[in-house]
Design a protein around this motif. Structure first.
Motif, PDB file in Angstrom:
ATOM      1  N   THR A 186       4.998  32.990 -16.699  1.00 54.95           N
ATOM      2  CA  THR A 186       6.062  32.076 -17.380  1.00 54.95           C
ATOM      3  C   THR A 186       6.718  32.502 -18.726  1.00 54.95           C
ATOM      4  OG1 THR A 186       5.028  30.340 -16.105  1.00 54.95           O
ATOM      5  CG2 THR A 186       6.690  29.752 -17.532  1.00 54.95           C
ATOM      6  N   LEU A 187       7.862  32.571 -18.800  1.00 57.40           N
ATOM      7  CA  LEU A 187       8.347  32.854 -20.135  1.00 57.40           C
ATOM      8  C   LEU A 187       8.855  31.627 -20.888  1.00 57.40           C
ATOM      9  CD1 LEU A 187       8.925  35.509 -21.781  1.00 57.40           C
ATOM     10  CD2 LEU A 187      11.617  34.988 -21.178  1.00 57.40           C
ATOM     11  N   LEU A 188       7.774  31.324 -21.927  1.00 60.44           N
ATOM     12  CA  LEU A 188       8.077  30.164 -22.883  1.00 60.44           C
ATOM     13  C   LEU A 188       9.198  30.388 -24.062  1.00 60.44           C
ATOM     14  CD1 LEU A 188       4.288  28.996 -22.874  1.00 60.44           C
ATOM     15  CD2 LEU A 188       6.054  28.525 -21.161  1.00 60.44           C
ATOM     16  N   HIS A 189       9.975  29.286 -24.174  1.00 65.95           N
ATOM     17  CA  HIS A 189      10.602  29.262 -25.591  1.00 65.95           C
ATOM     18  C   HIS A 189      10.531  28.233 -26.634  1.00 65.95           C
ATOM     19  CE1 HIS A 189      13.362  32.191 -23.146  1.00 65.95           C
ATOM     20  NE2 HIS A 189      13.047  31.468 -22.062  1.00 65.95           N
ATOM     21  N   GLY A 190       9.271  27.597 -26.613  1.00 64.07           N
ATOM     22  CA  GLY A 190       8.804  26.574 -27.584  1.00 64.07           C
ATOM     23  C   GLY A 190       7.401  26.233 -27.622  1.00 64.07           C
ATOM     24  N   ALA A 191       6.992  25.764 -28.626  1.00 66.27           N
ATOM     25  CA  ALA A 191       5.658  25.213 -28.743  1.00 66.27           C
ATOM     26  C   ALA A 191       5.300  24.078 -27.837  1.00 66.27           C
ATOM     27  CB  ALA A 191       5.169  25.083 -30.235  1.00 66.27           C
TER      28      ALA A 191
END
Length: 466
Positions: A186-191
């Motif tokens: 999965t590509l994550l964009h936030g903590a």
């Protein structure tokens, strides 16, 4: 043309529930054209592959699926297949789960199957992304910077340290439960996303890894294929580059080209030697902004595009392993670089989404021509599905892809993500072969089923895969 003894049957094992797995069809054709009696054990039906004229019979996989941590059901299934065939056979695992499970039960298959020896549960170790990260660090193989957090807070902190976006992977993706909405990558964009994903570790069944994101480009995604003998010698190896991927820039090879690259080949050979690897492997690399090739995935089995690496005499990694396991001398490979592999269905989607033709002239093609200046540009394309001598699988794929996949394909092209892979129905049947009588279920042979179109292909889980 090299001599090829075809007296030993071959059994292809695929537990991956993907009826559009063209690598299995490639292996059926590769061995079948040599006169080998080819059988396939498929978990959820063979899909178009099951219609190949080169497939002697398709056998159902373990009833109720397979627990990878308890492969006794697979042992029972393979023993039953062996008894139906009536003589020892070469066993080829076509997906990670199959390779891992077979390695665990290999001692109990002695006398029934010829299998490459892999010490100490090696397939599970290299397919485990956390273990692969440690192996790369130990042997100085370039690998994306990786963090294995021990808490949600550490996961959130790692995101800021690695930089956004960040790639999240489950260490053992084969343990992911079906229907839970968890993807292997999965590509994550936030903590906050990283923290929430970490909290699902128990549900996922393995540890969460966070890796620095390596941007994709026209010359960034490469792969290495190799077949290694029982004594560890390389039989056939090659490096290649993805020209097109599906999903675009992040997925499996839609169009690939065989391009020798010393850095990729040296890394693949060094890793195989230190592991004492036997059999077939498929490695994925991504070139970073500094030009360094970093290993992102290790697959202990043939890649779906393995037929790209076919020499001038027709030798590929599956044939090479078959010859080695049956005591034959594998000839020295000759020719091959410059060949192109085309997965028609995915290349079409990638070309439409990327707004360019698979073989349009551009930097990628010019670079390929420069790397192999004497390679002929015609007669070197290997299609995943189309074959003049085995047309029915292509037609079956086309019907299923355009029919039942029409709605899903339209949503994907509009940018609407697929929500997980649906399980395909068991639609395989034992295909007819010229001059051969198929065994019936009543006579103890594999059961046959009426063919029906398989489910449409879902978006692949991996950001960088085969």
């Amino acid at each position: 043309m090299h001599a090829f003894a075809n007296h030993v049957p071959a059994v292809l094992l695929r537990l991956d529930r993907n009826p559009f797995h063209h690598g299995t069809l490639g292996a059926v054709r590769s061995l079948g054209r040599k006169g080998v009696e080819v059988h396939a054990v498929v978990e959820a039906g063979g899909g178009p592959m099951g219609r190949s004229r080169y497939l002697r019979a398709a056998h159902p996989g373990p009833e109720g699926g397979l627990d990878p941590e308890a492969p006794e059901a697979l042992l029972e299934c393979l023993v039953g297949v062996s008894e139906r065939i009536g003589r020892p056979a070469v066993l080829v695992a076509m997906d990670d789960l199959s390779a891992i499970a077979v390695a665990r039960i290999a001692p109990m298959l002695t006398g029934r199957y010829r299998i490459p020896h892999q010490p100490d549960g090696l397939p599970a170790r290299v397919a485990d992304k956390a273990e692969l990260s440690r192996l790369c660090a130990r042997w100085d193989v370039p690998h994306p910077e990786t963090v294995i957090p021990a808490s949600g807070a550490e996961a959130a902190e790692a995101v800021w340290r690695l930089g956004l976006p960040v790639v999240a992977k489950w260490s053992r993706p084969w343990l992911l439960p079906g229907g839970a909405g968890l993807r292997s990558t999965t590509l994550l964009h936030g903590a906050a996303e990283a923290r929430r994903l970490y909290e699902r570790s128990a549900e996922a069944g393995s540890r969460l890894l966070l890796q620095r994101f390596l941007p994709a480009g026209t010359d960034t995604d490469w792969f290495f294929h190799g077949a290694f003998a029982r004594d560890g010698r390389p039989l056939l190896v090659g490096s290649g580059r993805k020209e097109l991927s599906w999903p675009v820039r992040t997925g499996l090879t839609a169009v690939g080209r065989w391009l020798p690259d010393p850095a990729v080949e040296e890394a693949g050979l060094r890793l195989a030697e230190r592991l004492g690897y036997q059999g077939i492997l498929d490695l994925d690399f991504r070139r970073d902004e500094r030009g360094c090739f970093r290993l992102v995935d290790f697959n202990p089995r043939p890649g779906a595009q393995f037929r790209l690496f076919t020499d001038a005499s027709g030798l590929d990694v599956v044939q090479a392993m078959y010859m080695d396991l049956t005591g034959q001398r594998v000839p020295q490979p000759s020719g091959g670089p410059g060949r192109v592999f085309l997965a028609e269905n995915y290349a079409l989607l990638a070309a439409v989404r990327g707004r360019r033709l698979p073989f349009a002239r551009g930097a990628g093609r010019d670079a390929a021509a420069a790397a192999v200046p004497d390679a002929p540009r015609r007669g070197r394309v290997e299609a995943a599905w189309f074959a003049a001598d085995d047309l029915v699988p292509f037609l079956a794929m086309l019907a299923a892809f355009l029919g039942r996949g029409a709605d899903k394909g339209a949503r994907v092209l509009r940018g609407v993500p697929a929500r997980g892979r649906r399980t395909a129905r068991a639609v395989v049947r034992a295909p007819r072969q010229r001059g051969r009588q198929q065994p019936s279920a009543a006579s103890g042979g594999p059961a046959t089923r009426s063919a029906a179109p398989p489910e449409a292909p879902a978006e692949p889980d991996e950001l960088v895969t085969r």
